[in-house]
Every structure is written in C-alpha cells, then in structure tokens.
Enzyme design. Sequence first.
Site, PDB file in Angstrom:
ATOM      1  N   CYS A 114     108.360  66.078 -38.836  1.00 14.10           N
ATOM      2  CA  CYS A 114     107.215  65.176 -38.674  1.00 14.10           C
ATOM      3  C   CYS A 114     107.687  63.729 -38.623  1.00 14.10           C
ATOM      4  O   CYS A 114     108.263  63.297 -37.622  1.00 14.10           O
ATOM      5  CB  CYS A 114     106.179  65.433 -39.754  1.00 14.10           C
ATOM      6  SG  CYS A 114     104.556  64.716 -39.365  1.00 14.10           S
ATOM      7  N   HIS A 207     105.061  70.932 -39.615  1.00 18.50           N
ATOM      8  CA  HIS A 207     105.599  71.090 -40.969  1.00 18.50           C
ATOM      9  C   HIS A 207     105.965  72.558 -41.213  1.00 18.50           C
ATOM     10  O   HIS A 207     105.173  73.318 -41.778  1.00 18.50           O
ATOM     11  CB  HIS A 207     104.562  70.630 -42.001  1.00 18.50           C
ATOM     12  CG  HIS A 207     104.436  69.156 -42.098  1.00 18.50           C
ATOM     13  ND1 HIS A 207     105.162  68.402 -42.995  1.00 18.50           N
ATOM     14  CD2 HIS A 207     103.687  68.278 -41.385  1.00 18.50           C
ATOM     15  CE1 HIS A 207     104.863  67.125 -42.847  1.00 18.50           C
ATOM     16  NE2 HIS A 207     103.970  67.019 -41.874  1.00 18.50           N
ATOM     17  N   GLU A 209     107.751  73.824 -43.405  1.00 17.72           N
ATOM     18  CA  GLU A 209     107.777  74.158 -44.837  1.00 17.72           C
ATOM     19  C   GLU A 209     106.422  74.623 -45.348  1.00 17.72           C
ATOM     20  O   GLU A 209     106.327  75.250 -46.411  1.00 17.72           O
ATOM     21  CB  GLU A 209     108.287  72.966 -45.662  1.00 17.72           C
ATOM     22  CG  GLU A 209     107.275  71.863 -45.923  1.00 17.72           C
ATOM     23  CD  GLU A 209     107.013  70.937 -44.751  1.00 17.72           C
ATOM     24  OE1 GLU A 209     106.179  70.023 -44.878  1.00 17.72           O
ATOM     25  OE2 GLU A 209     107.651  71.115 -43.690  1.00 17.72           O
TER      26      GLU A 209
END
Length: 226
Positions: A114, A207, A209
């Site tokens: 990002c 993202h 994660e």
Amino acid sequence: MSKPLIGVTTYLNPATWGVWELPAALLPAAYPRMVQAAGGLAALLPPDEDPASAEAVVARLDGLVIAGGADVEPARYGAPADPRTGPPARDRDAWELALIHAALATGTPLLGICRGMQLLNVALGGTLVQHLDGHVGGVGVFGTHTVRPVPGTRFASISPEATKVPTYHHQSLDVLAPALTAGAHADDGTVEAVETADGWVLGVQWHPEMGEDVRVMRALVEASAG
C-alpha cells in the site's frame, strides 16, 4: 536451514495501554504474523532519527517490507497537497525512503505494501494520485476488489489468476517511475502491483496481510532465503 530475517517498518505514534500513554512503535500484528506464516522471522523497524542508519539496518536483513500507513508527503514528488491528503509523517517518509534506497543498492529483496508501493514509486521518480474513490469499504473498514495480473510479470508468476484482495487506500500511482513495470491492475485501471526488471522488488497496492493468501509474502521470504 535458518529462516530469513524480514524487516517490517512501523508507525511511530502516541498510544495508550494499561496505565501508560507514550509514543510507541506500532504495527498491526497481521504483518509479522504473515511473515511468520510465510516461513520468515519478523523484525520490526521503527523510524530512526538518523536515516543514514538505514544502510547498516538493511545489511543485517535478508528481506524488507515497507508497510502501509500515512499518505506520502506530496512535496516528496513535487506536488502541492490536496485538501484530502492526510497530514505528513516526515520522519517515516525519510526513514523508509532511506531503507528503500539501501535495499535497492544492495539487492535486498523488497516488498512494498500500500503506502510502501507508493513510496517505492516516489523513491524511483514517480508521482501519486492524491485521491480516488472506491478502494475502501468505509472509514476503518477494508474493502474488497479484484486485481488482474499482467501476463509475463513477476507478479503473474506468483498469482497468475484474477484475485479478490483486501484493500484500503485513497491514493494510487500516477506517473509510473521509469524503473518500474505494472504487474497488476484493478478493473478501474488503477495500478495494483509494480516490479523492477532487475532484482526482487515488488509493490502491491492492497493489504495481503489482511487476507489469507500468503503467496506474495512467501515469494518475498523465498527470495530472501536465496
């Protein structure tokens, strides 16, 4: 075989826990957990008051993740601030730019997530769109949209099919840095992944994660183990 050591950059913000209210190095736990799930060891890298320390830090790492966070200060790419651009995090900008340049100079595998992808573009001479709509689910809520890989790119070799990804950003790449190639796009044309031709350098606008797909992080860890 030892696990590769992956540095992950962090916020530096006031925080409250227990009876304490102090400046803190902060990072969502999802980042180190994904590094660990991908087979790496996670080391957190808070902003250093001396960006010149970046070379020594990167020399001790096997791989580097530039994490998401605040908007990059527009002065870094020669633009006035849009009213919708967030307040600058100048210490973090300076530190992470130094880390990026150190990683590029040494060939250390690098993943930008990002803000990290945006900062990578700025570090290499690109610019940013300071506001766009449709890439968040709401204030503090991740959205979801599809990214489509560009055939023949490194990203396509990692994730060859169109994939739904967790997304939360209101800025994107504008002028792509000369050293970068687009590796994926959203359906609205937004560049969603970038990479270099030389070395292992990848940026993703979403993202990873916050999802369950560890392929991007695993690819970084595997490159860092080489």
